[in-house]
Design a protein around this motif. Sequence first.
Motif, PDB file in Angstrom:
ATOM      1  N   HIS A 176      33.633  40.308  52.689  1.00 24.43           N
ATOM      2  CA  HIS A 176      33.987  39.939  51.319  1.00 24.43           C
ATOM      3  C   HIS A 176      35.496  39.964  51.107  1.00 24.43           C
ATOM      4  CE1 HIS A 176      29.889  39.636  49.901  1.00 24.43           C
ATOM      5  NE2 HIS A 176      29.611  40.787  50.465  1.00 24.43           N
ATOM      6  N   GLU A 222      33.008  30.256  48.012  1.00 22.39           N
ATOM      7  CA  GLU A 222      31.914  31.207  47.805  1.00 22.39           C
ATOM      8  C   GLU A 222      31.050  31.182  49.054  1.00 22.39           C
ATOM      9  OE1 GLU A 222      28.748  32.279  47.199  1.00 22.39           O
ATOM     10  OE2 GLU A 222      29.497  34.057  46.151  1.00 22.39           O
ATOM     11  N   ASN A 280      28.016  31.775  49.669  1.00 21.29           N
ATOM     12  CA  ASN A 280      26.696  31.162  49.552  1.00 21.29           C
ATOM     13  C   ASN A 280      26.796  29.637  49.471  1.00 21.29           C
ATOM     14  OD1 ASN A 280      24.789  33.629  49.113  1.00 21.29           O
ATOM     15  ND2 ASN A 280      26.572  34.023  47.833  1.00 21.29           N
ATOM     16  N   TYR A 340      22.087  31.225  44.733  1.00 20.15           N
ATOM     17  CA  TYR A 340      22.623  30.929  43.399  1.00 20.15           C
ATOM     18  C   TYR A 340      22.529  29.423  43.161  1.00 20.15           C
ATOM     19  CZ  TYR A 340      24.552  35.536  44.350  1.00 20.15           C
ATOM     20  OH  TYR A 340      24.692  36.867  44.702  1.00 20.15           O
ATOM     21  N   SER A 385      29.488  34.211  35.575  1.00 20.53           N
ATOM     22  CA  SER A 385      29.341  34.759  36.918  1.00 20.53           C
ATOM     23  C   SER A 385      30.254  34.021  37.894  1.00 20.53           C
ATOM     24  CB  SER A 385      27.888  34.631  37.387  1.00 20.53           C
ATOM     25  OG  SER A 385      27.759  34.997  38.750  1.00 20.53           O
ATOM     26  N   LYS A 399      29.603  33.925  41.030  1.00 18.97           N
ATOM     27  CA  LYS A 399      28.743  33.506  42.122  1.00 18.97           C
ATOM     28  C   LYS A 399      28.198  32.104  41.866  1.00 18.97           C
ATOM     29  CE  LYS A 399      28.758  37.302  44.631  1.00 18.97           C
ATOM     30  NZ  LYS A 399      29.255  37.307  46.016  1.00 18.97           N
TER      31      LYS A 399
END
Length: 442
Positions: A123, A140, A142, A180, A196, A198
């Motif tokens: 991260h 991001e 994801n 997400y 958010s 995410k």
Amino acid sequence: MSWAPVARVDRVPASTDRQGRAPAGVYTEADRQRWLDEAPKSEQRTPFERDRARILHSSALRRLGAKTQVLGPASDDFVRTRLTHTLEVAQVGRELGKALGCDPDVVDAACLAHDLGHPPFGHNGERALAEVSAGIGGFEGNAQTLRLLTRLEPKVTDPVTGRAVGLNLTRASLDASVKYPWTAPAAPLRPDGSRSVKFGVYADDAEVFAWLRQGAPDRVRCLEAQVMDLADDVSYSVHDVEDAVVGGRLDLEVLGDAETRVRVAGEVHAWYGNVVETGELLDAMVRLAATGSWVRGHDGSRRALAALKDMTSQLIGRFCGAAIEATRAVYGPGELTRYDAELVVPVPTLAEILALKGLAVTYVMAPREQEPLYRRQREIIADLVGVLADRAPVALETPFAADWEAAGDDAARLRVVVDQVASLTDVSAAEWHARMVHPPRR
């Protein structure tokens, strides 16, 4: 960049009700479709088994073995890497999904894929890439995973255009891998009104995202994705604590102290938001410390290590069992798949998972933020993006050099550079930096 499916036909499954919906627990032909149609090479495996195998044999999965989970792979011989974490998530998710009636290979594939997009240094690296790419839609992990599965990982190419379509997974497996299911601008609001950070898709991957989400409710994850997400939470909450205990960073006796419990609850709120109330977190810590398997006085012996391993096993069973029981209480018996149901996680269980995360934050993750090494890692990532952008396409690996040449503007070219840096491992990122940014004097 445009994504155009070739020779793809939307088919309505033979077994449907009058509204065209498949019976609960059934995977339809639409679920098995791939972005680019392929003739099955073998009747020995289901489409979902092929999906799992493609991820298992991918170069992106292998690279996770040299990428940081919480502590760097070189920090000691015991600590988990992104790869070992991923394999543990897959085992937990497969069993949890099977208990609910999901296809185990769909869940397994999603779990194996869930961290593929994470860059070097965990991260910490993700934060650095988000900063340097803020002007082109951000970064991001994801969203990078979806990009990798549908574009970057070499497996299938369009025979007409010659364009890579990634692993060309089925719609069900791709949808299950999306933690997400929204773009950054469409991210849901938090309880405090902020949006958010995410998200699961970049703007230039929107077309394939729209394809895989056909028929899905807006911003709702399929059951298999929810199972993957819980398996991820359970695995890293339990295993990060295990790693911290073995590494001498945490003594689980601390939960016996009321002030420590308040401190841990504060860290949970600071890192993860007000998902549960403080009182729930404090009660959860008391419950955890009262379980018969909670380890005290770890001394590094085989006996102590076995006790710690038993604790992790008991906690995983505790959390997954509570979710299965609660979900079945709402939806009853039978196979639950896709959008037939939502996974139910009781608030006390969620609080216990967050309490474990809070322990890892308090004793491992928060303290490391001040360490020079972690600041240095972010500098390495930023430096690499800068030097590669200046020297592209020559300095890029061959596939990324081709992407750079095909990019239509500066934003697209910067995205290619970010793709290249995100693909590196901790070791290769440091080596590239040493070679390109600070080459040795001759």
